[in-house]
Design a protein around this motif. Structure first.
Motif, PDB file in Angstrom:
ATOM      1  N   PHE B  43      -0.372  56.470  10.597  1.00  0.00           N
ATOM      2  CA  PHE B  43       1.191  56.505  10.318  1.00  0.00           C
ATOM      3  C   PHE B  43       1.568  57.946   9.730  1.00  0.00           C
ATOM      4  O   PHE B  43       0.921  58.135   8.713  1.00  0.00           O
ATOM      5  N   ILE B  48       7.943  57.142  11.107  1.00  0.00           N
ATOM      6  CA  ILE B  48       8.965  56.798  10.604  1.00  0.00           C
ATOM      7  C   ILE B  48      10.294  56.394  11.444  1.00  0.00           C
ATOM      8  O   ILE B  48      10.906  55.416  11.279  1.00  0.00           O
ATOM      9  N   TYR B 239       2.239  66.955 -12.412  1.00  0.00           N
ATOM     10  CA  TYR B 239       3.564  67.173 -11.557  1.00  0.00           C
ATOM     11  C   TYR B 239       4.469  68.249 -12.263  1.00  0.00           C
ATOM     12  O   TYR B 239       5.086  69.133 -11.643  1.00  0.00           O
ATOM     13  N   VAL B 254      -3.583  60.649  -7.684  1.00  0.00           N
ATOM     14  CA  VAL B 254      -2.217  60.087  -7.461  1.00  0.00           C
ATOM     15  C   VAL B 254      -1.287  61.217  -7.131  1.00  0.00           C
ATOM     16  O   VAL B 254      -0.449  61.101  -6.028  1.00  0.00           O
ATOM     17  N   MET B 257      -1.979  62.071  -3.561  1.00  0.00           N
ATOM     18  CA  MET B 257      -1.358  60.838  -2.546  1.00  0.00           C
ATOM     19  C   MET B 257       0.100  61.021  -2.579  1.00  0.00           C
ATOM     20  O   MET B 257       0.676  60.813  -1.487  1.00  0.00           O
ATOM     21  N   TYR B 258       0.906  61.247  -3.544  1.00  0.00           N
ATOM     22  CA  TYR B 258       2.104  61.717  -3.602  1.00  0.00           C
ATOM     23  C   TYR B 258       2.700  62.661  -2.653  1.00  0.00           C
ATOM     24  O   TYR B 258       3.424  62.541  -1.751  1.00  0.00           O
ATOM     25  N   GLY B 261       1.819  61.595   1.039  1.00  0.00           N
ATOM     26  CA  GLY B 261       2.777  60.636   1.590  1.00  0.00           C
ATOM     27  C   GLY B 261       4.105  61.238   1.650  1.00  0.00           C
ATOM     28  O   GLY B 261       4.877  60.795   2.514  1.00  0.00           O
ATOM     29  N   PHE B 262       4.688  61.764   0.513  1.00  0.00           N
ATOM     30  CA  PHE B 262       6.080  61.975   0.558  1.00  0.00           C
ATOM     31  C   PHE B 262       6.613  63.451   0.740  1.00  0.00           C
ATOM     32  O   PHE B 262       7.750  63.954   0.698  1.00  0.00           O
ATOM     33  N   TRP B 265       4.457  63.340   4.682  1.00  0.00           N
ATOM     34  CA  TRP B 265       4.792  61.982   5.406  1.00  0.00           C
ATOM     35  C   TRP B 265       3.721  61.557   6.039  1.00  0.00           C
ATOM     36  O   TRP B 265       3.863  61.013   7.173  1.00  0.00           O
ATOM     37  N   LEU B 267       1.530  58.772   5.795  1.00  0.00           N
ATOM     38  CA  LEU B 267       1.360  57.639   4.908  1.00  0.00           C
ATOM     39  C   LEU B 267       0.179  57.002   5.139  1.00  0.00           C
ATOM     40  O   LEU B 267      -0.314  56.226   4.360  1.00  0.00           O
ATOM     41  N   ALA B 270      -2.440  58.925   2.904  1.00  0.00           N
ATOM     42  CA  ALA B 270      -2.148  58.772   1.620  1.00  0.00           C
ATOM     43  C   ALA B 270      -2.420  57.113   1.078  1.00  0.00           C
ATOM     44  O   ALA B 270      -2.919  57.077  -0.047  1.00  0.00           O
ATOM     45  N   SER B 271      -2.178  56.221   1.945  1.00  0.00           N
ATOM     46  CA  SER B 271      -2.553  54.957   1.476  1.00  0.00           C
ATOM     47  C   SER B 271      -4.025  54.744   1.399  1.00  0.00           C
ATOM     48  O   SER B 271      -4.585  54.013   0.599  1.00  0.00           O
ATOM     49  N   ALA B 274      -4.978  56.033  -2.010  1.00  0.00           N
ATOM     50  CA  ALA B 274      -4.542  54.901  -3.219  1.00  0.00           C
ATOM     51  C   ALA B 274      -5.416  53.734  -2.955  1.00  0.00           C
ATOM     52  O   ALA B 274      -5.885  53.382  -4.129  1.00  0.00           O
TER      53      ALA B 274
END
Lengths: 273, 297
Positions: B43, B48, B239, B254, B257-258, B261-262, B265, B267, B270-271, B274
């Motif tokens: 993903f 998306i 951060y 984390v 992961m952020y 993921g963001f 993108w 995901l 990133a999952s 996690a």
């Protein structure tokens, strides 16, 4: 003699610890009243030469701080109100109502306490995106609207409600919802106040989820806005300190006013948990 | 009659539970399961817009995570924060609790409130404050160290000092919480135990070793596990203060992961990050509980 000496030493340690603990907060307040550039002077200053409110004015006039204050207050109030109702009903049902499967459902929830929120955050973001809730108030508050920990706290407290009281109300022909409203809620008040402070502070201070779900700065909460601001204004020490003061002040006041129930809540939660 | 009452109560119970179960099901359990599914797909940003581009990739994300040097660094940094910061935080809390709880202390409530104050502050705000306190030339910390002849340290700019700086902030921010829990534990020790041992002629140090510490055992386990779980989730400090630098020395799992993921993108990847973190947290909790149980018996 030795006893007196030990006593002095003990108090010296406590006072030194208190000074160390408070220094960052006191310096933050002091620097927020300094003129621009004064906090970055050599040798470093501890107190403002001539205190000024210019940074507070700038935050409200130029940087839209009132909007972020409003967003944070709205989110925290909504989450607190909704989660108290939802957790309260569930916690009471687990404690006092008899129904098939109660223990199994409760045990499942307890087991799920070990799952950290981050594990579900990425799919939750996608899910809310398809529901059109990214960058909305609902998007921010949804994960906080119900908490397993809150249900657990209320259940533990509600276990102490005598069954006779509830049965008497049933004899009088009261429905379960009315019993909850008129008999149970007043008895749960102490734990509800504690949880309200917990939830309000937690939501106000929360960072990762609002950062993920909010993309438009009109909806930013204070912590997200502040983290964003420090990127652009990292040189404006005094301005950033004023922003930090305004972010911390509301929760600090709330804590100081309600500290008895908050502190009791922390201590009680630990002994039972 | 009885059956009717029971049915009535059962119906009411499910009605009372339904808002909570619905919300938890939709917005917690479903995403967790979906996260597991996401972690075995590729993903990414294209998915998306169009779900049909998603491919099942098996354990590829997990394999890539462990061969990815940045993830390795993030894991090491997170363990550093957990293994050094966690115990430091717990012992500071215990020390503060013992001081505040000492029999001869005056203004006990005042000190308790002061030590607790950092806990209620907003992490993002105090991380910004500490960023300035750590400033190499204007920061209060180097000013204070200068007074005792220590040369200025580039706290957040030096890869060796950046993580200790975050640990110091975290200890300051959190020790008050565990202090309260230790206080609750200390106050639940029956006074008679101390009196009996005083009659037996035990010294203060002996009473501490043989009564206070063993009685605090369950509290200690609770505090240690909760602190460890909290420390594994390190995010806001790096951060706000370092963006994971310098030289990735403060990039936590984390935070990675952020970003994965963001920011990028990805995901699926990133999952997987996690879930790896989650598995590590579960294993660490299990080990800690086993260790303490072995010690107790």
């Amino acid at each position: 003699m030795r006893r007196g000496f030990g006593r002095i030493l003990l108090h010296v340690a406590l006072v030194v610890g208190a000074i160390l603990t408070l220094t960052p907060l006191l310096w933050m307040i002091s620097a927020s009243f300094m003129a621009t550039g004064e906090a970055n002077s050599l040798p470093p200053r501890l107190l403002p030469h001539s205190p000024t409110l210019e940074h507070y004015v700038a935050l409200f006039a130029r940087l839209d701080l009132s909007r972020y204050l409003f967003n944070s207050a709205l989110n925290a109030t909504l989450v607190t109100t909704l989660s108290l109702c939802i957790n309260g009903l569930a916690g009471y049902a687990f404690a006092k109502l008899r129904f098939g499967g109660r223990d199994r459902v409760f045990r499942t929830l307890m087991a799920a306490l070990v799952i950290p929120a981050q594990v579900g955050m990425l799919p939750l973001f996608l899910f809310l995106k398809y529901l059109g809730l990214v960058n909305t108030t609902w998007g921010v508050i949804i994960p906080g609207m119900c908490s397993i920990f809150g249900i657990f706290m209320i259940r533990q407290y509600a276990l102490g409600i005598p069954d006779e009281l509830l049965d008497a109300a049933r004899m009088d022909g009261a429905g379960e919802l009315r019993i909850f409203r008129t008999v149970v809620l007043p008895l749960l008040k102490p734990i509800l106040v504690t949880l309200a402070v917990f939830t309000f502070l937690g939501t106000w201070n929360d960072f990762l989820w609002p950062l993920i779900i909010l993309s438009d700065d009109a909806r930013y909460t204070l912590p997200v806005a502040l983290a964003n601001l420090v990127g652009e204004h990292v040189g404006d020490t005094e301005l950033m300190m004023a922003g930090s003061v305004l972010t911390i002040l509301p929760v600090m006041v709330l804590f100081l006013v309600l500290q008895r129930s908050y502190i009791q809540g922390v201590m009680a939660g630990s002994v039972k948990g | 009659m009885k059956g009717w009452v029971e049915r009535q109560q059962s119906r009411a119970a499910w009605a009372f539970l339904s808002p909570a179960l619905l919300l938890l099901g939709l917005f917690f359990f479903l995403p967790v399961v979906a996260g597991l599914a996401l972690s075995v797909t590729d993903f990414d940003i294209y998915a998306i817009g169009d779900f049909s581009t998603v491919r099942f990739v098996g354990l590829r994300n997990y394999v890539q995570a462990f061969t990815n040097p940045v993830f390795g660094t993030a894991l090491r940094n997170t363990f550093y924060f957990v293994l050094v910061g966690g115990p430091l935080s717990v012992f500071t809390s215990l020390g503060a609790a013992l001081l505040v709880n000492a029999p001869l202390v005056r203004f006990r409530t005042f000190f308790r409130t002061v030590f607790f104050a950092p806990v209620v502050t907003t992490l993002v705000a105090v991380a910004i404050v500490w960023r300035y306190l750590y400033h190499p030339s204007y920061g209060l910390l180097n000013l204070a160290l200068g007074k005792v002849g220590i040369h200025p340290i580039d706290w957040l700019g030096d890869p060796h000092w950046a993580m200790p700086s975050l640990i110091l902030l975290a200890v300051w921010k959190n020790f008050g919480y565990n202090m309260l829990i230790f206080l609750a534990g200390l106050q639940s020790i029956p006074e008679e135990l101390y009196e009996a041992s005083r009659l037996d002629g035990a010294t203060a140090a002996g009473r501490f070793r043989h009564i206070t510490l063993p009685s605090l055992g369950p509290t200690f386990l609770f505090v240690a596990v909760m602190t460890m779980i909290g420390h594994f989730q390190l995010f806001a400090e790096p951060y706000v203060m370092t963006q994971g630098g310098p030289l990735k020395s403060t990039t936590s799992v984390v935070l990675l992961m952020y970003q994965e993921g963001f920011k990028w993108w990805r995901l699926g990847m990133a999952s997987a990050f996690a879930f790896i973190l989650f598995m590590i947290m579960l294993a660490a909790t299990w080990i800690q509980m086993r260790l303490q149980r072995a010690e107790a018996s």
